[in-house]
Design a protein around this motif. Structure first.
Motif, PDB file in Angstrom:
ATOM      1  N   VAL A   1       0.120  -4.259  -6.535  1.00 46.04           N
ATOM      2  CA  VAL A   1       0.953  -5.465  -6.538  1.00 46.04           C
ATOM      3  C   VAL A   1       2.083  -5.217  -7.529  1.00 46.04           C
ATOM      4  O   VAL A   1       1.945  -4.423  -8.469  1.00 46.04           O
ATOM      5  N   SER A   2       3.189  -5.916  -7.298  1.00 47.49           N
ATOM      6  CA  SER A   2       4.357  -5.693  -8.146  1.00 47.49           C
ATOM      7  C   SER A   2       5.069  -7.028  -8.325  1.00 47.49           C
ATOM      8  O   SER A   2       5.168  -7.810  -7.380  1.00 47.49           O
ATOM      9  N   MET A   3       5.513  -7.308  -9.549  1.00 48.87           N
ATOM     10  CA  MET A   3       6.218  -8.559  -9.816  1.00 48.87           C
ATOM     11  C   MET A   3       7.291  -8.313 -10.867  1.00 48.87           C
ATOM     12  O   MET A   3       7.070  -7.551 -11.809  1.00 48.87           O
ATOM     13  N   GLY A   4       8.445  -8.938 -10.687  1.00 52.22           N
ATOM     14  CA  GLY A   4       9.546  -8.755 -11.637  1.00 52.22           C
ATOM     15  C   GLY A   4      10.597  -7.831 -11.054  1.00 52.22           C
ATOM     16  O   GLY A   4      10.443  -7.300  -9.943  1.00 52.22           O
ATOM     17  N   SER A   5      11.650  -7.625 -11.810  1.00 44.21           N
ATOM     18  CA  SER A   5      12.775  -6.832 -11.316  1.00 44.21           C
ATOM     19  C   SER A   5      12.548  -5.333 -11.487  1.00 44.21           C
ATOM     20  O   SER A   5      12.250  -4.876 -12.599  1.00 44.21           O
ATOM     21  N   PRO A   6      12.709  -4.559 -10.414  1.00 44.69           N
ATOM     22  CA  PRO A   6      12.594  -3.095 -10.531  1.00 44.69           C
ATOM     23  C   PRO A   6      13.664  -2.486 -11.450  1.00 44.69           C
ATOM     24  O   PRO A   6      13.585  -1.314 -11.778  1.00 44.69           O
ATOM     25  N   GLN A   7      14.625  -3.307 -11.859  1.00 38.71           N
ATOM     26  CA  GLN A   7      15.624  -2.809 -12.828  1.00 38.71           C
ATOM     27  C   GLN A   7      15.104  -2.912 -14.265  1.00 38.71           C
ATOM     28  O   GLN A   7      15.662  -2.315 -15.179  1.00 38.71           O
ATOM     29  N   ALA A   8      14.069  -3.724 -14.455  1.00 44.19           N
ATOM     30  CA  ALA A   8      13.546  -3.938 -15.812  1.00 44.19           C
ATOM     31  C   ALA A   8      12.579  -2.807 -16.199  1.00 44.19           C
ATOM     32  O   ALA A   8      12.211  -1.971 -15.362  1.00 44.19           O
TER      33      ALA A   8
ATOM     34  N   ASN B   1       0.840  -1.199   0.000  1.00 49.16           N
ATOM     35  CA  ASN B   1       0.000   0.000   0.000  1.00 49.16           C
ATOM     36  C   ASN B   1       0.876   1.251   0.000  1.00 49.16           C
ATOM     37  O   ASN B   1       1.944   1.250   0.608  1.00 49.16           O
ATOM     38  N   ALA B   2       0.407   2.278  -0.660  1.00 49.35           N
ATOM     39  CA  ALA B   2       1.120   3.563  -0.649  1.00 49.35           C
ATOM     40  C   ALA B   2       0.106   4.645  -0.291  1.00 49.35           C
ATOM     41  O   ALA B   2      -1.029   4.622  -0.792  1.00 49.35           O
ATOM     42  N   PHE B   3       0.506   5.582   0.561  1.00 50.44           N
ATOM     43  CA  PHE B   3      -0.395   6.672   0.939  1.00 50.44           C
ATOM     44  C   PHE B   3      -0.211   7.799  -0.089  1.00 50.44           C
ATOM     45  O   PHE B   3       0.821   8.480  -0.110  1.00 50.44           O
ATOM     46  N   LEU B   4      -1.183   7.968  -0.967  1.00 50.63           N
ATOM     47  CA  LEU B   4      -1.059   8.907  -2.085  1.00 50.63           C
ATOM     48  C   LEU B   4      -2.253   9.862  -2.093  1.00 50.63           C
ATOM     49  O   LEU B   4      -3.397   9.413  -2.021  1.00 50.63           O
ATOM     50  N   ASN B   5      -1.992  11.130  -2.209  1.00 46.07           N
ATOM     51  CA  ASN B   5      -3.056  12.130  -2.345  1.00 46.07           C
ATOM     52  C   ASN B   5      -4.162  11.936  -1.286  1.00 46.07           C
ATOM     53  O   ASN B   5      -5.354  11.954  -1.605  1.00 46.07           O
ATOM     54  N   GLY B   6      -3.751  11.668  -0.052  1.00 46.62           N
ATOM     55  CA  GLY B   6      -4.696  11.607   1.055  1.00 46.62           C
ATOM     56  C   GLY B   6      -5.401  10.276   1.251  1.00 46.62           C
ATOM     57  O   GLY B   6      -6.355  10.206   2.034  1.00 46.62           O
ATOM     58  N   GLY B   7      -4.975   9.221   0.586  1.00 46.06           N
ATOM     59  CA  GLY B   7      -5.617   7.912   0.789  1.00 46.06           C
ATOM     60  C   GLY B   7      -4.652   6.779   0.471  1.00 46.06           C
ATOM     61  O   GLY B   7      -3.650   6.974  -0.221  1.00 46.06           O
TER      62      GLY B   7
ATOM     63  N   ILE C   1     -15.107 -11.447 -12.507  1.00 47.85           N
ATOM     64  CA  ILE C   1     -15.521 -10.042 -12.646  1.00 47.85           C
ATOM     65  C   ILE C   1     -16.800  -9.775 -11.846  1.00 47.85           C
ATOM     66  O   ILE C   1     -16.919  -8.757 -11.162  1.00 47.85           O
ATOM     67  N   ARG C   2     -17.742 -10.737 -11.901  1.00 47.36           N
ATOM     68  CA  ARG C   2     -18.979 -10.567 -11.125  1.00 47.36           C
ATOM     69  C   ARG C   2     -18.645 -10.414  -9.630  1.00 47.36           C
ATOM     70  O   ARG C   2     -19.161  -9.535  -8.940  1.00 47.36           O
ATOM     71  N   THR C   3     -17.720 -11.244  -9.144  1.00 48.30           N
ATOM     72  CA  THR C   3     -17.346 -11.210  -7.719  1.00 48.30           C
ATOM     73  C   THR C   3     -16.669  -9.883  -7.368  1.00 48.30           C
ATOM     74  O   THR C   3     -16.961  -9.278  -6.333  1.00 48.30           O
ATOM     75  N   ILE C   4     -15.766  -9.427  -8.244  1.00 44.32           N
ATOM     76  CA  ILE C   4     -15.075  -8.154  -7.966  1.00 44.32           C
ATOM     77  C   ILE C   4     -16.097  -7.015  -7.890  1.00 44.32           C
ATOM     78  O   ILE C   4     -16.056  -6.183  -6.984  1.00 44.32           O
TER      79      ILE C   4
ATOM     80  N   VAL D   1       3.515  -3.780 -12.548  1.00 42.33           N
ATOM     81  CA  VAL D   1       2.840  -3.167 -11.390  1.00 42.33           C
ATOM     82  C   VAL D   1       1.363  -3.020 -11.751  1.00 42.33           C
ATOM     83  O   VAL D   1       1.037  -2.566 -12.856  1.00 42.33           O
ATOM     84  N   ALA D   2       0.484  -3.436 -10.853  1.00 38.53           N
ATOM     85  CA  ALA D   2      -0.961  -3.227 -11.073  1.00 38.53           C
ATOM     86  C   ALA D   2      -1.546  -2.691  -9.775  1.00 38.53           C
ATOM     87  O   ALA D   2      -1.188  -3.157  -8.690  1.00 38.53           O
ATOM     88  N   TYR D   3      -2.419  -1.705  -9.865  1.00 34.67           N
ATOM     89  CA  TYR D   3      -2.955  -1.102  -8.640  1.00 34.67           C
ATOM     90  C   TYR D   3      -4.473  -0.991  -8.707  1.00 34.67           C
ATOM     91  O   TYR D   3      -5.079  -1.110  -9.774  1.00 34.67           O
ATOM     92  N   ASP D   4      -5.060  -0.795  -7.522  1.00 32.02           N
ATOM     93  CA  ASP D   4      -6.509  -0.606  -7.419  1.00 32.02           C
ATOM     94  C   ASP D   4      -6.800   0.887  -7.462  1.00 32.02           C
ATOM     95  O   ASP D   4      -6.337   1.648  -6.591  1.00 32.02           O
ATOM     96  N   ILE D   5      -7.554   1.295  -8.448  1.00 30.48           N
ATOM     97  CA  ILE D   5      -7.974   2.700  -8.531  1.00 30.48           C
ATOM     98  C   ILE D   5      -8.771   3.058  -7.267  1.00 30.48           C
ATOM     99  O   ILE D   5      -9.521   2.219  -6.733  1.00 30.48           O
ATOM    100  N   ARG D   6      -8.574   4.282  -6.790  1.00 27.92           N
ATOM    101  CA  ARG D   6      -9.286   4.766  -5.587  1.00 27.92           C
ATOM    102  C   ARG D   6     -10.782   4.385  -5.660  1.00 27.92           C
ATOM    103  O   ARG D   6     -11.420   4.570  -6.699  1.00 27.92           O
ATOM    104  N   GLY D   7     -11.279   3.817  -4.554  1.00 29.25           N
ATOM    105  CA  GLY D   7     -12.686   3.394  -4.533  1.00 29.25           C
ATOM    106  C   GLY D   7     -12.887   1.955  -4.986  1.00 29.25           C
ATOM    107  O   GLY D   7     -14.007   1.444  -4.936  1.00 29.25           O
ATOM    108  N   HIS D   8     -11.817   1.311  -5.450  1.00 33.25           N
ATOM    109  CA  HIS D   8     -11.927  -0.055  -5.980  1.00 33.25           C
ATOM    110  C   HIS D   8     -10.972  -0.999  -5.245  1.00 33.25           C
ATOM    111  O   HIS D   8      -9.966  -0.554  -4.684  1.00 33.25           O
ATOM    112  N   GLY D   9     -11.283  -2.297  -5.334  1.00 37.91           N
ATOM    113  CA  GLY D   9     -10.395  -3.315  -4.755  1.00 37.91           C
ATOM    114  C   GLY D   9     -10.086  -3.009  -3.306  1.00 37.91           C
ATOM    115  O   GLY D   9     -10.972  -2.737  -2.505  1.00 37.91           O
ATOM    116  N   SER D  10      -8.777  -3.012  -2.966  1.00 35.02           N
ATOM    117  CA  SER D  10      -8.374  -2.780  -1.574  1.00 35.02           C
ATOM    118  C   SER D  10      -7.891  -1.353  -1.333  1.00 35.02           C
ATOM    119  O   SER D  10      -7.316  -1.066  -0.276  1.00 35.02           O
TER     120      SER D  10
END
Ligand code: MLT
Length: 273
Positions: free
Chosen positions: A13-20, A2-8, A171-174, A50-59
């Motif tokens: 999630v992240s996978m692979g080398s940060p050098q790539a 989790n990252a605290f960005l713009n007040g929230g 998708i229905r579950t999400i 890197v994949a993230y949950d847009i504000r209001g979605h997922g976690s």
């Protein structure tokens, strides 16, 4: 993570080398980063995915339930800053594509290339806006589960309900887990987004455009229009797919995505590095 960005708090999630070469996935409405599960691992074999949950979605945090596409762009750029990514390839599906197109217009120097999946540059027509307002009424009255059951009917090609039932259920579950406050707030954000058609001619990065042959939400005609206006773009129409191309035909989708990433890796990334 989790990252605290713009007040929230924004979950990613992240996978692979940060050098790539960094590749950031932006999901559609009202999904979560989980929709990219069939793309993350293959991408991570050669890139930093890197994949993230847009504000209001997922976690990610819901906040006050009021959103704009501009705010979602701010979050995307804040996430790049947080991860110390100067430039990334961005992959956006539908609403993720709306975010991507505005991010390319506002911050062209932060990107190496873009993948626009099942999306469009046109803003909502009046008819489209009225449908959103009707959907807001329904989701407030009847909740996310009812919205999910109705919306999946539009998202998938008819054959996908028998060929890819696990994708439909994912998708229905999400959607069912997404709070109605967030769905209603995001519908308003979608209805109030700007038209990005005028900025397409200024995009000078390589762009891959992907659309399902049976997409009824952002139909192939919208992708053809993107292709005509974006100079260095390639367009692929995905067979056996509606709006959720990456889930309905992941083999075709991943082949085009990975081929494009290899190309961008050789041109923009090596060049930048
Ligand atoms: C999405 O998949 O992000 C939405 O269907 C976009 C929209 O409704 O315009």
């Amino acid at each position: 993570m989790n990252a605290f960005l713009n007040g929230g708090w924004i979950h990613y999630v992240s996978m692979g080398s940060p050098q790539a070469m960094p590749v950031v996935f932006v999901h559609g409405f009202p999904f979560s980063q989980e929709m990219w599960s069939a793309q993350i691992a293959p991408t991570a074999t050669r890139c930093w995915a890197v994949a993230y949950d847009i504000r209001g979605h997922g976690s990610s945090d819901i906040g006050d339930g009021q959103y704009t596409i501009e705010g979602h762009v701010d979050d995307l750029i804040a996430l790049l800053d947080h991860l110390r990514i100067p430039r990334a390839v961005v992959v956006g599906l539908s609403m993720g594509g709306y975010v991507t197109l505005r991010a390319l217009a506002r911050h062209p120097d932060r990107f190496l290339g873009a993948v626009l999946c099942d999306t469009r540059s046109e803003a909502d027509s009046d008819e489209g806006k009225l449908k959103r307002y009707e959907a807001i009424r329904t989701v407030k009255k009847e909740g996310s589960a009812r919205f999910a059951d109705d919306f999946v009917q539009l998202l998938f090609a008819r054959e996908s309900f028998t060929r890819k039932p696990e994708a439909v259920e994912l998708i229905r579950t999400i959607i069912r887990r997404t709070p109605s406050l967030s769905i209603a707030g995001t519908l308003l954000a979608l209805a109030s987004r700007t038209d990005t058609t005028g900025s397409l001619g200024k995009i000078s990065l390589p762009v891959l455009i992907i659309v399902g042959e049976h997409d009824v939400i952002t139909p192939p005609a919208s992708s053809r229009s993107l292709h005509e206006r974006i100079r260095k773009s390639e367009l692929h129409v995905v067979p056996d797919a509606g709006h959720m191309t990456n889930l309905e035909n992941p083999e075709f989708f991943n082949e085009k995505l990975l081929g494009f990433l290899t190309k961008v890796g050789q041109s923009e990334w090596n060049h930048a590095g």
